[in-house]
Design a protein around this motif. Structure first.
Motif, PDB file in Angstrom:
ATOM      1  N   HIS A  78       0.855  -1.186   0.000  1.00  0.00           N
ATOM      2  CA  HIS A  78       0.000   0.000   0.000  1.00  0.00           C
ATOM      3  C   HIS A  78       0.889   1.233   0.000  1.00  0.00           C
ATOM      4  O   HIS A  78       2.091   1.132  -0.200  1.00  0.00           O
ATOM      5  CB  HIS A  78      -1.015  -0.015   1.157  1.00  0.00           C
ATOM      6  CG  HIS A  78      -0.414  -0.080   2.535  1.00  0.00           C
ATOM      7  ND1 HIS A  78      -0.661   0.858   3.497  1.00  0.00           N
ATOM      8  CD2 HIS A  78       0.416  -0.984   3.127  1.00  0.00           C
ATOM      9  CE1 HIS A  78      -0.050   0.540   4.623  1.00  0.00           C
ATOM     10  NE2 HIS A  78       0.624  -0.578   4.425  1.00  0.00           N
ATOM     11  N   GLY A  79       0.307   2.417   0.150  1.00  0.00           N
ATOM     12  CA  GLY A  79       1.097   3.638   0.052  1.00  0.00           C
ATOM     13  C   GLY A  79       1.651   3.826  -1.353  1.00  0.00           C
ATOM     14  O   GLY A  79       1.096   3.328  -2.330  1.00  0.00           O
ATOM     15  N   THR A  80       2.782   4.528  -1.471  1.00  0.00           N
ATOM     16  CA  THR A  80       3.354   4.760  -2.798  1.00  0.00           C
ATOM     17  C   THR A  80       3.889   3.486  -3.428  1.00  0.00           C
ATOM     18  O   THR A  80       3.979   3.382  -4.656  1.00  0.00           O
ATOM     19  CB  THR A  80       4.485   5.800  -2.738  1.00  0.00           C
ATOM     20  OG1 THR A  80       5.522   5.340  -1.857  1.00  0.00           O
ATOM     21  CG2 THR A  80       3.978   7.156  -2.268  1.00  0.00           C
ATOM     22  N   ALA A  81       4.229   2.474  -2.626  1.00  0.00           N
ATOM     23  CA  ALA A  81       4.682   1.202  -3.176  1.00  0.00           C
ATOM     24  C   ALA A  81       3.610   0.577  -4.068  1.00  0.00           C
ATOM     25  O   ALA A  81       3.932  -0.203  -4.976  1.00  0.00           O
ATOM     26  CB  ALA A  81       5.057   0.237  -2.055  1.00  0.00           C
ATOM     27  N   HIS A  82       2.364   0.951  -3.831  1.00  0.00           N
ATOM     28  CA  HIS A  82       1.263   0.366  -4.604  1.00  0.00           C
ATOM     29  C   HIS A  82       1.345   0.731  -6.086  1.00  0.00           C
ATOM     30  O   HIS A  82       0.795   0.022  -6.931  1.00  0.00           O
ATOM     31  CB  HIS A  82      -0.075   0.819  -4.032  1.00  0.00           C
ATOM     32  CG  HIS A  82      -1.202  -0.113  -4.334  1.00  0.00           C
ATOM     33  ND1 HIS A  82      -1.733  -0.258  -5.593  1.00  0.00           N
ATOM     34  CD2 HIS A  82      -1.884  -0.971  -3.546  1.00  0.00           C
ATOM     35  CE1 HIS A  82      -2.695  -1.152  -5.562  1.00  0.00           C
ATOM     36  NE2 HIS A  82      -2.800  -1.612  -4.332  1.00  0.00           N
ATOM     37  N   LEU A  83       2.050   1.796  -6.414  1.00  0.00           N
ATOM     38  CA  LEU A  83       2.199   2.171  -7.824  1.00  0.00           C
ATOM     39  C   LEU A  83       2.833   1.050  -8.633  1.00  0.00           C
ATOM     40  O   LEU A  83       2.558   0.899  -9.822  1.00  0.00           O
ATOM     41  CB  LEU A  83       3.045   3.445  -7.939  1.00  0.00           C
ATOM     42  CG  LEU A  83       2.490   4.700  -7.264  1.00  0.00           C
ATOM     43  CD1 LEU A  83       3.516   5.823  -7.326  1.00  0.00           C
ATOM     44  CD2 LEU A  83       1.180   5.129  -7.893  1.00  0.00           C
ATOM     45  N   ALA A  84       3.674   0.245  -7.997  1.00  0.00           N
ATOM     46  CA  ALA A  84       4.353  -0.848  -8.689  1.00  0.00           C
ATOM     47  C   ALA A  84       3.397  -1.947  -9.128  1.00  0.00           C
ATOM     48  O   ALA A  84       3.753  -2.769  -9.973  1.00  0.00           O
ATOM     49  CB  ALA A  84       5.440  -1.439  -7.798  1.00  0.00           C
ATOM     50  N   LEU A  85       2.206  -1.982  -8.575  1.00  0.00           N
ATOM     51  CA  LEU A  85       1.246  -3.035  -8.901  1.00  0.00           C
ATOM     52  C   LEU A  85       0.353  -2.688 -10.085  1.00  0.00           C
ATOM     53  O   LEU A  85      -0.525  -3.479 -10.445  1.00  0.00           O
ATOM     54  CB  LEU A  85       0.377  -3.356  -7.686  1.00  0.00           C
ATOM     55  CG  LEU A  85       1.093  -3.948  -6.471  1.00  0.00           C
ATOM     56  CD1 LEU A  85       0.079  -4.354  -5.411  1.00  0.00           C
ATOM     57  CD2 LEU A  85       1.959  -5.147  -6.865  1.00  0.00           C
ATOM     58  N   PHE A  86       0.574  -1.527 -10.712  1.00  0.00           N
ATOM     59  CA  PHE A  86      -0.175  -1.159 -11.910  1.00  0.00           C
ATOM     60  C   PHE A  86       0.696  -1.374 -13.146  1.00  0.00           C
ATOM     61  O   PHE A  86       1.899  -1.112 -13.125  1.00  0.00           O
ATOM     62  CB  PHE A  86      -0.608   0.305 -11.857  1.00  0.00           C
ATOM     63  CG  PHE A  86      -1.500   0.637 -10.689  1.00  0.00           C
ATOM     64  CD1 PHE A  86      -2.738   0.032 -10.544  1.00  0.00           C
ATOM     65  CD2 PHE A  86      -1.103   1.552  -9.730  1.00  0.00           C
ATOM     66  CE1 PHE A  86      -3.557   0.329  -9.467  1.00  0.00           C
ATOM     67  CE2 PHE A  86      -1.916   1.864  -8.648  1.00  0.00           C
ATOM     68  CZ  PHE A  86      -3.143   1.240  -8.520  1.00  0.00           C
ATOM     69  N   GLY A  87       0.071  -1.816 -14.226  1.00  0.00           N
ATOM     70  CA  GLY A  87       0.796  -2.011 -15.468  1.00  0.00           C
ATOM     71  C   GLY A  87       1.264  -0.700 -16.077  1.00  0.00           C
ATOM     72  O   GLY A  87       0.806   0.386 -15.695  1.00  0.00           O
ATOM     73  N   GLN A  88       2.176  -0.789 -17.039  1.00  0.00           N
ATOM     74  CA  GLN A  88       2.750   0.404 -17.657  1.00  0.00           C
ATOM     75  C   GLN A  88       1.694   1.256 -18.348  1.00  0.00           C
ATOM     76  O   GLN A  88       1.810   2.484 -18.389  1.00  0.00           O
ATOM     77  CB  GLN A  88       3.838   0.007 -18.650  1.00  0.00           C
ATOM     78  CG  GLN A  88       4.624   1.188 -19.220  1.00  0.00           C
ATOM     79  CD  GLN A  88       5.278   2.013 -18.134  1.00  0.00           C
ATOM     80  OE1 GLN A  88       5.902   1.474 -17.221  1.00  0.00           O
ATOM     81  NE2 GLN A  88       5.141   3.343 -18.216  1.00  0.00           N
ATOM     82  N   LYS A  89       0.662   0.621 -18.892  1.00  0.00           N
ATOM     83  CA  LYS A  89      -0.400   1.390 -19.543  1.00  0.00           C
ATOM     84  C   LYS A  89      -1.044   2.364 -18.571  1.00  0.00           C
ATOM     85  O   LYS A  89      -1.329   3.520 -18.928  1.00  0.00           O
ATOM     86  CB  LYS A  89      -1.459   0.445 -20.120  1.00  0.00           C
ATOM     87  CG  LYS A  89      -2.554   1.147 -20.908  1.00  0.00           C
ATOM     88  CD  LYS A  89      -3.513   0.149 -21.520  1.00  0.00           C
ATOM     89  CE  LYS A  89      -4.630   0.862 -22.293  1.00  0.00           C
ATOM     90  NZ  LYS A  89      -5.580  -0.117 -22.900  1.00  0.00           N
ATOM     91  N   ALA A  90      -1.266   1.935 -17.334  1.00  0.00           N
ATOM     92  CA  ALA A  90      -1.831   2.816 -16.315  1.00  0.00           C
ATOM     93  C   ALA A  90      -0.839   3.912 -15.923  1.00  0.00           C
ATOM     94  O   ALA A  90      -1.233   5.048 -15.661  1.00  0.00           O
ATOM     95  CB  ALA A  90      -2.241   2.015 -15.085  1.00  0.00           C
TER      96      ALA A  90
END
Length: 210
Positions: A78-90
């Protein structure tokens, strides 16, 4: 786990999840039901923290040094680390790099290092099991589970929505779109911090990566 459904066809999602069809409850139940002599959950909140490195090291140590091939590690993101769980398109569509605090201009946390495979020598630092191959894809191949947080997705979406459209923006469509772009295999939960309680009740040992 691979056969358990992942819900990625949302049109809108509410601020607070209250129904099981709003998250990947079947996969989550499988995680909680898993039994082994060693179980661990790593909480990661900061995208720039060494959470992939530490989880890889824990996996290597348990499997190869302590002789526990059934070891299960869960990354509670969670937090900013959660950005890693979205694909490059997002990332491209929503300029998620701007939220990473200049940590990354693209999602460099996902792809495996080219030319590596599970047949690599364990002592090869540049190989599959080494520090040059810290990434989500490889850890998933090694049966690590990454859990995604609806609350974090909604918070990220509200920030994006209001930054682009002001307070009048409807924030329920943005998190639906982001949720639909979660990485394959990630397990969507209502709240990672709430699930940490369930994991520890099920015998997972807590660790914090930053």
């Amino acid at each position: 786990m691979a056969k358990a459904p992942r819900r990625r066809d949302f049109k809108t999602v509410p601020f607070m999840v209250t129904r099981s069809d709003q998250w990947d409850h079947e996969a989550a139940e499988l995680v909680l039901a898993y039994r082994n002599r060693a179980l661990q959950v790593w909480e990661a909140t900061e995208i720039g923290a060494p959470w992939l490195k530490l989880t890889r090291e824990a996996l290597n140590g348990q499997v190869f040094a302590h002789g526990d091939p059934g070891f299960l590690a869960v990354a509670a993101i969670h937090g900013t680390a959660h950005l890693a769980l979205f694909g490059q398109k997002a990332w491209d569509k929503n300029n998620l790099a701007a939220l990473s605090g200049s940590t990354a201009s693209t999602n460099t946390f996902v792809a495996a290092k080219a030319g590596t495979s599970a047949s690599d020598d364990l002592q090869n630092i540049a190989g599959y099991y080494g520090p040059a191959n810290n990434n989500i894809t490889t850890l998933q191949q090694r049966d690590m589970v990454f859990v995604a947080c609806h609350d974090s997705i909604h918070a990220i979406s509200r920030n994006l929505c209001h930054a682009g459209h002001g307070e009048a923006c409807s924030s329920d469509e943005f998190p639906a779109d982001l949720t639909n772009h979660l990485l394959p295999g990630a397990v969507l939960l209502p709240s990672v911090v709430a699930f940490l309680v369930e994991l520890q009740r099920a015998g997972f040992i807590y660790a914090k990566t930053g």
